[in-house]
Design a protein around this motif. Structure first.
Motif, PDB file in Angstrom:
ATOM      1  N   GLY A  45      83.468   8.109 -13.102  1.00  0.00           N
ATOM      2  CA  GLY A  45      83.204   6.684 -12.959  1.00  0.00           C
ATOM      3  C   GLY A  45      81.824   6.261 -13.407  1.00  0.00           C
ATOM      4  N   MET A  46      81.012   7.224 -13.859  1.00  0.00           N
ATOM      5  CA  MET A  46      79.687   6.836 -14.352  1.00  0.00           C
ATOM      6  C   MET A  46      79.840   5.936 -15.567  1.00  0.00           C
ATOM      7  N   THR A  47      78.852   5.104 -15.791  1.00  0.00           N
ATOM      8  CA  THR A  47      78.887   4.219 -16.946  1.00  0.00           C
ATOM      9  C   THR A  47      78.343   4.966 -18.158  1.00  0.00           C
ATOM     10  N   GLN A  48      78.607   4.392 -19.324  1.00  0.00           N
ATOM     11  CA  GLN A  48      78.081   4.996 -20.547  1.00  0.00           C
ATOM     12  C   GLN A  48      76.552   4.981 -20.525  1.00  0.00           C
ATOM     13  N   LYS A  49      75.967   3.947 -19.943  1.00  0.00           N
ATOM     14  CA  LYS A  49      74.504   3.865 -19.840  1.00  0.00           C
ATOM     15  C   LYS A  49      73.971   4.992 -18.965  1.00  0.00           C
ATOM     16  N   MET A  50      74.622   5.224 -17.833  1.00  0.00           N
ATOM     17  CA  MET A  50      74.202   6.314 -16.949  1.00  0.00           C
ATOM     18  C   MET A  50      74.312   7.659 -17.671  1.00  0.00           C
ATOM     19  N   LEU A  51      75.375   7.840 -18.420  1.00  0.00           N
ATOM     20  CA  LEU A  51      75.577   9.083 -19.164  1.00  0.00           C
ATOM     21  C   LEU A  51      74.477   9.263 -20.204  1.00  0.00           C
ATOM     22  N   ALA A  52      74.163   8.199 -20.926  1.00  0.00           N
ATOM     23  CA  ALA A  52      73.094   8.276 -21.932  1.00  0.00           C
ATOM     24  C   ALA A  52      71.770   8.678 -21.272  1.00  0.00           C
ATOM     25  N   ASP A  53      71.473   8.089 -20.122  1.00  0.00           N
ATOM     26  CA  ASP A  53      70.240   8.426 -19.404  1.00  0.00           C
ATOM     27  C   ASP A  53      70.237   9.890 -18.986  1.00  0.00           C
ATOM     28  N   ARG A  54      71.351  10.376 -18.464  1.00  0.00           N
ATOM     29  CA  ARG A  54      71.433  11.781 -18.030  1.00  0.00           C
ATOM     30  C   ARG A  54      71.253  12.752 -19.183  1.00  0.00           C
ATOM     31  N   LEU A  55      71.814  12.392 -20.331  1.00  0.00           N
ATOM     32  CA  LEU A  55      71.738  13.271 -21.492  1.00  0.00           C
ATOM     33  C   LEU A  55      70.439  13.111 -22.272  1.00  0.00           C
ATOM     34  N   GLY A  56      69.725  12.026 -21.999  1.00  0.00           N
ATOM     35  CA  GLY A  56      68.490  11.769 -22.728  1.00  0.00           C
ATOM     36  C   GLY A  56      68.733  11.385 -24.177  1.00  0.00           C
ATOM     37  N   VAL A  57      69.830  10.642 -24.394  1.00  0.00           N
ATOM     38  CA  VAL A  57      70.174  10.198 -25.749  1.00  0.00           C
ATOM     39  C   VAL A  57      70.374   8.692 -25.735  1.00  0.00           C
ATOM     40  N   THR A  58      70.564   8.135 -26.905  1.00  0.00           N
ATOM     41  CA  THR A  58      70.771   6.694 -27.006  1.00  0.00           C
ATOM     42  C   THR A  58      72.216   6.340 -26.641  1.00  0.00           C
ATOM     43  N   PRO A  59      72.430   5.110 -26.203  1.00  0.00           N
ATOM     44  CA  PRO A  59      73.810   4.684 -25.927  1.00  0.00           C
ATOM     45  C   PRO A  59      74.716   4.839 -27.158  1.00  0.00           C
ATOM     46  N   ARG A  60      74.169   4.667 -28.344  1.00  0.00           N
ATOM     47  CA  ARG A  60      74.958   4.829 -29.572  1.00  0.00           C
ATOM     48  C   ARG A  60      75.478   6.261 -29.696  1.00  0.00           C
ATOM     49  N   LEU A  74      90.739  13.649 -23.683  1.00  0.00           N
ATOM     50  CA  LEU A  74      90.044  14.271 -22.557  1.00  0.00           C
ATOM     51  C   LEU A  74      89.302  13.274 -21.669  1.00  0.00           C
ATOM     52  N   VAL A  75      88.962  12.117 -22.230  1.00  0.00           N
ATOM     53  CA  VAL A  75      88.185  11.108 -21.508  1.00  0.00           C
ATOM     54  C   VAL A  75      88.852   9.754 -21.700  1.00  0.00           C
ATOM     55  N   GLU A  76      88.742   8.915 -20.666  1.00  0.00           N
ATOM     56  CA  GLU A  76      89.220   7.545 -20.802  1.00  0.00           C
ATOM     57  C   GLU A  76      88.153   6.586 -20.298  1.00  0.00           C
ATOM     58  N   ARG A  77      88.131   5.428 -20.927  1.00  0.00           N
ATOM     59  CA  ARG A  77      87.223   4.355 -20.525  1.00  0.00           C
ATOM     60  C   ARG A  77      88.001   3.344 -19.689  1.00  0.00           C
ATOM     61  N   LYS A  78      87.317   2.827 -18.670  1.00  0.00           N
ATOM     62  CA  LYS A  78      87.916   1.765 -17.867  1.00  0.00           C
ATOM     63  C   LYS A  78      86.853   0.712 -17.612  1.00  0.00           C
ATOM     64  N   ALA A  79      87.297  -0.541 -17.536  1.00  0.00           N
ATOM     65  CA  ALA A  79      86.365  -1.633 -17.240  1.00  0.00           C
ATOM     66  C   ALA A  79      85.777  -1.419 -15.846  1.00  0.00           C
ATOM     67  N   HIS A  80      84.497  -1.694 -15.731  1.00  0.00           N
ATOM     68  CA  HIS A  80      83.819  -1.602 -14.438  1.00  0.00           C
ATOM     69  C   HIS A  80      84.292  -2.753 -13.562  1.00  0.00           C
ATOM     70  N   PRO A  81      84.641  -2.488 -12.292  1.00  0.00           N
ATOM     71  CA  PRO A  81      85.189  -3.565 -11.456  1.00  0.00           C
ATOM     72  C   PRO A  81      84.185  -4.670 -11.105  1.00  0.00           C
ATOM     73  N   GLN A  82      82.888  -4.370 -11.089  1.00  0.00           N
ATOM     74  CA  GLN A  82      81.900  -5.392 -10.724  1.00  0.00           C
ATOM     75  C   GLN A  82      81.068  -5.914 -11.898  1.00  0.00           C
ATOM     76  N   ASP A  83      81.020  -5.165 -12.979  1.00  0.00           N
ATOM     77  CA  ASP A  83      80.170  -5.541 -14.116  1.00  0.00           C
ATOM     78  C   ASP A  83      81.036  -5.564 -15.371  1.00  0.00           C
TER      79      ASP A  83
END
Length: 147
Positions: A45-60, A74-83
């Motif tokens: 459920g982490m966001t792509q932004k959180m993942l980028a921060d954890r990996l130390g890479v750009t969102p791109r 292997l992975v699926e994206r889902k809309a965030h319920p609050q954002d």
């Protein structure tokens, strides 16, 4: 002596990377993709932004990695319920299976490499390796003293 230890650490890094790449290849994964699966598996459920921060890479960079993993089923994206601007990341059933294989493989590898090392020696090794990781992290952040 320090250079010998550093040389040994570099060889361990090289050999472990080669072993991981050999294990990942048949699944169509790279080290970067496997790292993404590992992170999402550990925090669904982490966001792509959180993942980028954890990996130390750009969102791109994350977008490309997630696109590839989504293409492999292997992975699926889902809309965030609050954002409505954020996208949450989850492992699919296949991704969760791959994550469990990673966990089992890690346990087997740890036993193979360290199974005959005493708990006292393991504790000392862990302490020293944590200190090295701390120094390397500080260097990566621009602290030339390694503190």
């Amino acid at each position: 002596m320090r250079r010998d230890v550093l040389g040994t650490l570099m060889m361990v890094t090289k050999l472990m990377n080669a072993d991981m790449e050999r294990g990942l290849g048949p699944a169509g994964l790279t080290m970067a993709r496997a790292q993404v699966l590992w992170e999402i598996g550990g925090a669904p459920g982490m966001t792509q932004k959180m993942l980028a921060d954890r990996l130390g890479v750009t969102p791109r960079n994350v977008t490309g990695l997630v696109d590839a993993l989504e293409g492999l089923g292997l992975v699926e994206r889902k809309a965030h319920p609050q954002d409505r601007r954020a996208i949450q990341l989850f492992l699919t059933a296949s991704g969760a299976g791959q994550f469990r294989q990673f966990q089992a493989g890690q346990e087997q590898f740890a036993t193979l490499l360290l199974g005959d090392v005493s708990p006292e020696r393991l504790a000392g090794l862990r302490t020293e390796l944590h200190a090295i990781v701390g120094k390397l992290s500080a260097l990566a952040e621009g602290d030339q003293t390694g503190r």
